[in-house]
Design an enzyme around this catalytic site. Structure first.
Site, short mmCIF file in Angstrom:
data_model
loop_
_atom_site.label_atom_id
_atom_site.label_comp_id
_atom_site.label_asym_id
_atom_site.label_seq_id
_atom_site.Cartn_x
_atom_site.Cartn_y
_atom_site.Cartn_z
CE LYS A 274 -4.48 -1.51 1.66
NZ LYS A 274 -5.38 -1.62 2.63
CE LYS B 64 -13.23 -3.87 1.98
NZ LYS B 64 -12.81 -3.43 3.16
CE LYS C 187 -5.99 -7.93 -1.28
NZ LYS C 187 -6.18 -7.76 0.05
P1 TYM Z 1 -10.93 -6.01 4.86
O1 TYM Z 1 -11.78 -4.73 5.16
O2 TYM Z 1 -10.04 -5.76 3.74
O3 TYM Z 1 -11.35 -7.23 4.23
C1 TYM Z 1 -12.57 -7.78 5.08
C2 TYM Z 1 -12.15 -9.50 5.11
O4 TYM Z 1 -12.43 -9.80 3.69
C3 TYM Z 1 -11.25 -10.57 3.47
N1 TYM Z 1 -10.69 -10.45 1.94
C4 TYM Z 1 -10.77 -11.35 1.10
N2 TYM Z 1 -11.13 -12.67 1.30
C5 TYM Z 1 -11.12 -13.51 0.27
N3 TYM Z 1 -10.68 -12.90 -1.04
C6 TYM Z 1 -10.42 -11.67 -1.17
N4 TYM Z 1 -9.95 -11.13 -2.46
C7 TYM Z 1 -10.50 -10.79 0.07
N5 TYM Z 1 -10.29 -9.60 0.09
C8 TYM Z 1 -10.62 -9.32 1.44
C9 TYM Z 1 -10.37 -10.01 4.57
O5 TYM Z 1 -9.08 -11.13 4.75
C10 TYM Z 1 -10.92 -9.73 5.81
O6 TYM Z 1 -11.04 -10.87 6.62
N6 TYM Z 1 -7.41 -5.63 8.46
C11 TYM Z 1 -8.51 -6.12 8.04
C12 TYM Z 1 -9.77 -5.46 9.16
C13 TYM Z 1 -9.59 -6.00 10.55
C14 TYM Z 1 -9.72 -7.03 11.03
C15 TYM Z 1 -9.19 -6.60 12.65
C16 TYM Z 1 -10.10 -8.20 10.80
C17 TYM Z 1 -9.31 -4.91 11.41
N7 TYM Z 1 -8.99 -5.38 12.52
C18 TYM Z 1 -9.28 -7.53 13.51
C19 TYM Z 1 -9.93 -9.22 11.77
C20 TYM Z 1 -9.57 -8.86 13.14
C21 TYM Z 1 -9.08 -5.53 6.61
O7 TYM Z 1 -8.54 -4.79 6.22
O8 TYM Z 1 -10.13 -6.47 6.26
#
Ligand code: TYM
Length: 325
Positions: free
Chosen positions: A111, A195, A192
């Site tokens: 990033k 968003k 991947k």
């Molecule tokens: P975020 O918001 O990017 O994504 C939310 C969840 O979706 C999963 N994910 C995917 N799974 C499969 N294929 C994909 N292409 C894909 N893109 C995203 C992510 O792995 C995530 O589980 N850092 C985290 C948010 C967070 C969090 C936490 C998660 C903040 N605090 C504590 C667990 C525990 C994030 O940016 O997710």
């Protein structure tokens, strides 16, 4: 009862990768565990956000939590910034995390690559995530494969704290499913599904209309061969379609590949589009039936419940680190 925690950032559009890789599992877990699911708005601030859009997206993600079937009488749903203990514990954890550890995080490297003004928040992002998890004595964290490294760091931080200050934190386990933990972009299947990617056609948003879903799937990049088999290195586009079909239908990838072999990619795409439209229809029907007031009420109750637990953990940590009399 064992505890589960996970979070989703209110940035961009929630897509089918978020759902199939992580959020769908939240729903499966809510009956057997005490669950906490958070809209991590503080994490969103690590890159510039329009304040009004951030507010709108925060409510949208909470609405999607409800629409996919999370039940607020069983599960705590809340917004990260509504529970100040998250920011407070994050600082304390930053003080026991090494600069080298954060520098090795691949998400930070990706990033920040090529950017001139990278926020300090983007660098310390994993400490806030560790705080989210550790505040709730979390046993399991359901996430997609891209969060694995952050979870490993969370475990290291928890263990380091326990060694230094005495048993305090539960060391959490990641829950990463075997199929679907890394859904790829439809237009660039080496990357991947994301968003934030500007390429809209690469992702299927949970709130996309049936026409758009069909168009995106029919245009998905595949290869020029015609035989159907799973090989993410040689056939990343097709393998991604097989994965999407498998996780939505519960059938094995091998079974699906055998079914469609010899029938051409077009039929697989057509059937996948139909399955996906049905998956999204159920979510959208519930989502559009929710009122803003209803969502806000759930979030307010959730924050109150989360705060009681989080504050207790925070005070214990402060005490151990020498901050309280
Ligand atoms: P975020 O918001 O990017 O994504 C939310 C969840 O979706 C999963 N994910 C995917 N799974 C499969 N294929 C994909 N292409 C894909 N893109 C995203 C992510 O792995 C995530 O589980 N850092 C985290 C948010 C967070 C969090 C936490 C998660 C903040 N605090 C504590 C667990 C525990 C994030 O940016 O997710």
């Amino acid at each position: 009862m064992t505890r589960v925690f996970s979070g989703v950032q209110p940035t961009g559009d929630i897509h089918i990768g978020n759902y199939l890789g992580a959020m769908k599992h939240f729903v499966d877990l809510q009956d057997a565990h005490e669950c906490f699911f958070c809209v991590v708005d503080l994490h969103a601030l690590t890159i510039p956000q329009d304040p009004d859009v951030l507010r709108r997206k925060t409510i949208e993600v909470a609405g999607i939590y409800l629409a996919i079937g999370l039940n607020p009488t069983k599960t705590t749903l809340f917004v990260q910034s509504h529970v100040p203990a998250h920011s407070e514990l994050s600082w304390l954890l930053e003080c026991i995390t090494y600069f080298g550890e954060l520098s090795r995080m691949t998400q930070f490297k990706d990033k920040s690559a090529g950017k001139e003004n990278v926020s300090v928040g983007l660098f310390t992002y994993p400490d806030l995530m560790a705080a989210d998890i550790l505040l709730y004595d979390t046993n399991y964290v359901p996430v997609g494969a891209d969060q694995k490294q952050h979870l490993e760091l969370t475990r290291d931080i928890a263990q380091r704290f326990n060694n230094r200050f005495g048993e305090t934190f539960v060391v959490p386990e990641p829950l990463i499913s075997e199929v679907g933990a890394r859904i790829m972009s439809l237009s660039d299947p080496e990357k991947k599904m994301s968003k934030s990617a500007e390429d809209e056609v690469g992702r299927i948003n949970l709130l996309d209309t049936p026409e758009i879903v069909k168009k995106k799937i029919m245009r998905a990049v595949t290869d020029s061969e015609n035989s159907i088999y799973y090989d993410p290195d040689k056939k990343p586009g097709l393998s991604n379609l097989l994965t999407l079909m498998s996780v939505q239908t519960g059938r094995s990838i091998e079974e699906i590949a055998a079914d469609y072999d010899g029938k051409g990619y077009g039929l697989l795409k057509k059937d996948l589009a139909e399955v996906t439209v049905n998956t999204l229809k159920e979510i959208q029907d519930k989502y559009y039936g929710l009122s803003q007031d209803e969502i806000k009420r759930v979030l307010s109750d959730g924050a109150a419940r989360a705060e009681t637990i989080a504050t207790k953990t925070l005070q214990k940590v402060q005490q151990k680190m020498g901050l309280r009399y």
